[in-house]
Motif scaffolding. Structure first.
Motif, PDB file in Angstrom:
ATOM      1  N   LYS A  22      27.021  27.130  57.335  1.00 53.56           N
ATOM      2  CA  LYS A  22      27.802  27.239  56.105  1.00 53.56           C
ATOM      3  C   LYS A  22      26.848  27.242  54.920  1.00 53.56           C
ATOM      4  O   LYS A  22      25.702  26.801  55.013  1.00 53.56           O
ATOM      5  CB  LYS A  22      28.815  26.110  55.985  1.00 53.56           C
ATOM      6  CG  LYS A  22      28.227  24.716  55.884  1.00 53.56           C
ATOM      7  CD  LYS A  22      29.331  23.692  55.788  1.00 53.56           C
ATOM      8  CE  LYS A  22      28.755  22.288  55.609  1.00 53.56           C
ATOM      9  NZ  LYS A  22      29.812  21.306  55.373  1.00 53.56           N
ATOM     10  N   GLY A  23      27.358  27.754  53.824  1.00 56.53           N
ATOM     11  CA  GLY A  23      26.504  27.855  52.656  1.00 56.53           C
ATOM     12  C   GLY A  23      27.295  28.135  51.395  1.00 56.53           C
ATOM     13  O   GLY A  23      28.522  28.013  51.360  1.00 56.53           O
ATOM     14  N   MET A  24      26.555  28.541  50.371  1.00 54.42           N
ATOM     15  CA  MET A  24      27.138  28.859  49.072  1.00 54.42           C
ATOM     16  C   MET A  24      26.509  30.163  48.593  1.00 54.42           C
ATOM     17  O   MET A  24      25.286  30.309  48.626  1.00 54.42           O
ATOM     18  CB  MET A  24      26.833  27.741  48.074  1.00 54.42           C
ATOM     19  CG  MET A  24      27.443  27.929  46.705  1.00 54.42           C
ATOM     20  SD  MET A  24      29.239  27.758  46.680  1.00 54.42           S
ATOM     21  CE  MET A  24      29.447  26.085  47.252  1.00 54.42           C
ATOM     22  N   VAL A  25      27.344  31.105  48.180  1.00 52.65           N
ATOM     23  CA  VAL A  25      26.843  32.355  47.617  1.00 52.65           C
ATOM     24  C   VAL A  25      27.070  32.323  46.104  1.00 52.65           C
ATOM     25  O   VAL A  25      28.097  31.831  45.631  1.00 52.65           O
ATOM     26  CB  VAL A  25      27.515  33.598  48.251  1.00 52.65           C
ATOM     27  CG1 VAL A  25      29.003  33.647  47.986  1.00 52.65           C
ATOM     28  CG2 VAL A  25      26.858  34.881  47.776  1.00 52.65           C
ATOM     29  N   GLN A  26      26.075  32.817  45.382  1.00 52.90           N
ATOM     30  CA  GLN A  26      26.160  32.934  43.925  1.00 52.90           C
ATOM     31  C   GLN A  26      25.799  34.364  43.553  1.00 52.90           C
ATOM     32  O   GLN A  26      24.848  34.929  44.101  1.00 52.90           O
ATOM     33  CB  GLN A  26      25.167  31.994  43.247  1.00 52.90           C
ATOM     34  CG  GLN A  26      25.415  30.531  43.547  1.00 52.90           C
ATOM     35  CD  GLN A  26      24.254  29.702  43.032  1.00 52.90           C
ATOM     36  OE1 GLN A  26      23.226  29.615  43.693  1.00 52.90           O
ATOM     37  NE2 GLN A  26      24.418  29.112  41.857  1.00 52.90           N
ATOM     38  N   MET A  27      26.554  34.943  42.598  1.00 55.22           N
ATOM     39  CA  MET A  27      26.280  36.307  42.143  1.00 55.22           C
ATOM     40  C   MET A  27      26.580  36.431  40.658  1.00 55.22           C
ATOM     41  O   MET A  27      27.410  35.695  40.116  1.00 55.22           O
ATOM     42  CB  MET A  27      27.144  37.322  42.894  1.00 55.22           C
ATOM     43  CG  MET A  27      26.778  37.539  44.329  1.00 55.22           C
ATOM     44  SD  MET A  27      27.668  38.941  45.043  1.00 55.22           S
ATOM     45  CE  MET A  27      28.797  38.075  46.130  1.00 55.22           C
ATOM     46  N   GLY A  28      25.902  37.371  40.028  1.00 53.93           N
ATOM     47  CA  GLY A  28      26.162  37.669  38.633  1.00 53.93           C
ATOM     48  C   GLY A  28      25.354  38.863  38.158  1.00 53.93           C
ATOM     49  O   GLY A  28      24.392  39.286  38.794  1.00 53.93           O
ATOM     50  N   GLU A  29      25.734  39.387  37.009  1.00 53.37           N
ATOM     51  CA  GLU A  29      25.047  40.548  36.444  1.00 53.37           C
ATOM     52  C   GLU A  29      23.689  40.190  35.861  1.00 53.37           C
ATOM     53  O   GLU A  29      22.842  41.063  35.680  1.00 53.37           O
ATOM     54  CB  GLU A  29      25.924  41.223  35.397  1.00 53.37           C
ATOM     55  CG  GLU A  29      27.144  41.880  36.010  1.00 53.37           C
ATOM     56  CD  GLU A  29      27.952  42.678  35.010  1.00 53.37           C
ATOM     57  OE1 GLU A  29      27.391  43.096  33.968  1.00 53.37           O
ATOM     58  OE2 GLU A  29      29.144  42.891  35.267  1.00 53.37           O
ATOM     59  N   HIS A  30      23.503  38.912  35.539  1.00 53.11           N
ATOM     60  CA  HIS A  30      22.235  38.452  34.969  1.00 53.11           C
ATOM     61  C   HIS A  30      21.716  37.290  35.807  1.00 53.11           C
ATOM     62  O   HIS A  30      22.490  36.441  36.257  1.00 53.11           O
ATOM     63  CB  HIS A  30      22.428  38.001  33.516  1.00 53.11           C
ATOM     64  CG  HIS A  30      23.051  39.060  32.666  1.00 53.11           C
ATOM     65  ND1 HIS A  30      22.358  40.147  32.199  1.00 53.11           N
ATOM     66  CD2 HIS A  30      24.322  39.209  32.228  1.00 53.11           C
ATOM     67  CE1 HIS A  30      23.164  40.917  31.501  1.00 53.11           C
ATOM     68  NE2 HIS A  30      24.367  40.373  31.498  1.00 53.11           N
ATOM     69  N   LYS A  31      20.398  37.219  35.998  1.00 56.21           N
ATOM     70  CA  LYS A  31      19.854  36.188  36.880  1.00 56.21           C
ATOM     71  C   LYS A  31      20.035  34.782  36.342  1.00 56.21           C
ATOM     72  O   LYS A  31      19.986  33.825  37.092  1.00 56.21           O
ATOM     73  CB  LYS A  31      18.400  36.469  37.218  1.00 56.21           C
ATOM     74  CG  LYS A  31      17.424  36.363  36.101  1.00 56.21           C
ATOM     75  CD  LYS A  31      16.088  36.896  36.588  1.00 56.21           C
ATOM     76  CE  LYS A  31      14.924  36.116  36.140  1.00 56.21           C
ATOM     77  NZ  LYS A  31      13.678  36.606  36.711  1.00 56.21           N
ATOM     78  N   ASP A  32      20.295  34.644  35.064  1.00 52.98           N
ATOM     79  CA  ASP A  32      20.540  33.317  34.493  1.00 52.98           C
ATOM     80  C   ASP A  32      22.032  33.048  34.288  1.00 52.98           C
ATOM     81  O   ASP A  32      22.410  32.081  33.633  1.00 52.98           O
ATOM     82  CB  ASP A  32      19.761  33.143  33.186  1.00 52.98           C
ATOM     83  CG  ASP A  32      20.097  34.205  32.153  1.00 52.98           C
ATOM     84  OD1 ASP A  32      20.812  35.168  32.476  1.00 52.98           O
ATOM     85  OD2 ASP A  32      19.635  34.064  31.007  1.00 52.98           O
ATOM     86  N   SER A  84      27.835  33.575  37.686  1.00 50.28           N
ATOM     87  CA  SER A  84      29.166  33.006  37.479  1.00 50.28           C
ATOM     88  C   SER A  84      30.084  33.123  38.698  1.00 50.28           C
ATOM     89  O   SER A  84      31.076  32.414  38.791  1.00 50.28           O
ATOM     90  CB  SER A  84      29.834  33.648  36.268  1.00 50.28           C
ATOM     91  OG  SER A  84      29.870  35.056  36.408  1.00 50.28           O
ATOM     92  N   PHE A  85      29.762  33.990  39.652  1.00 52.91           N
ATOM     93  CA  PHE A  85      30.538  34.091  40.880  1.00 52.91           C
ATOM     94  C   PHE A  85      29.938  33.117  41.888  1.00 52.91           C
ATOM     95  O   PHE A  85      28.787  33.279  42.307  1.00 52.91           O
ATOM     96  CB  PHE A  85      30.496  35.524  41.435  1.00 52.91           C
ATOM     97  CG  PHE A  85      31.281  35.700  42.703  1.00 52.91           C
ATOM     98  CD1 PHE A  85      32.607  36.079  42.659  1.00 52.91           C
ATOM     99  CD2 PHE A  85      30.691  35.492  43.943  1.00 52.91           C
ATOM    100  CE1 PHE A  85      33.336  36.259  43.825  1.00 52.91           C
ATOM    101  CE2 PHE A  85      31.407  35.662  45.120  1.00 52.91           C
ATOM    102  CZ  PHE A  85      32.738  36.044  45.059  1.00 52.91           C
ATOM    103  N   VAL A  86      30.705  32.100  42.265  1.00 54.39           N
ATOM    104  CA  VAL A  86      30.240  31.078  43.214  1.00 54.39           C
ATOM    105  C   VAL A  86      31.327  30.898  44.263  1.00 54.39           C
ATOM    106  O   VAL A  86      32.489  30.671  43.926  1.00 54.39           O
ATOM    107  CB  VAL A  86      29.948  29.732  42.505  1.00 54.39           C
ATOM    108  CG1 VAL A  86      29.500  28.687  43.507  1.00 54.39           C
ATOM    109  CG2 VAL A  86      28.925  29.921  41.403  1.00 54.39           C
ATOM    110  N   GLN A  87      30.938  30.994  45.550  1.00 56.36           N
ATOM    111  CA  GLN A  87      31.909  30.922  46.632  1.00 56.36           C
ATOM    112  C   GLN A  87      31.278  30.247  47.840  1.00 56.36           C
ATOM    113  O   GLN A  87      30.151  30.558  48.199  1.00 56.36           O
ATOM    114  CB  GLN A  87      32.212  32.342  46.996  1.00 56.36           C
ATOM    115  CG  GLN A  87      33.536  32.895  47.358  1.00 56.36           C
ATOM    116  CD  GLN A  87      34.785  32.372  46.844  1.00 56.36           C
ATOM    117  OE1 GLN A  87      35.112  32.534  45.691  1.00 56.36           O
ATOM    118  NE2 GLN A  87      35.529  31.759  47.697  1.00 56.36           N
TER     119      GLN A  87
END
Length: 136
Positions: free
Chosen positions: A65-75, A78-81
């Protein structure tokens, strides 16, 4: 599995190949328009924040299990699942992303890149080796 079977017909039990893999990243099939790698991430570690220019990516978790993070900018990821066994993660081209192993066992997953992202026959036994090869 330590051979890249790309460029020719190939069939594999992807779940077994993924769970058996102990390398950070190994390319098992690299074609002209698609690449499949199997990956293993240790507890508390992550894939490393990255962005694939012009490359869509699909990842599927086979163990852990884990956590994925995504966004248009590396800082601004905002997408966390949370992700679990059998989760599928879709990363659009040019999106910053990272996956962290939040479990107690190795996170085993496979990744599909379209088009390919790594050289034919890529084997990165550890994350450190992967980072060095990508930052040369």
């Amino acid at each position: 599995m330590t051979q890249d079977f790309g460029g020719r017909p190939f069939v594999v039990d992807i779940e077994k190949a993924t769970v058996a893999n102990d390398t950070f990243r190994t390319a098992i099939w690299s074609g002209s328009h698609l690449q499949v790698t199997v990956m293993s991430v240790e507890p508390g570690d992550d894939l490393g924040l990255e962005q694939h220019n012009g490359i869509d990516q699909f990842l599927r978790v086979e163990q852990g299990k884990g956590m994925v993070q995504m966004g248009e900018h590396k800082d601004d990821l905002s997408f966390v699942q949370p992700i679990f066994e059998n989760s599928a993660v879709f990363v659009p081209a040019n999106i910053w992303h990272n996956i962290t192993n939040t479990g107690r066992v190795s996170l085993k997953l496979y990744s599909v890149y379209a088009p390919p992202d790594h050289p034919f026959g890529t084997i990165h036994p550890t994350k450190e080796i992967a980072e060095k090869s990508e930052n040369h």
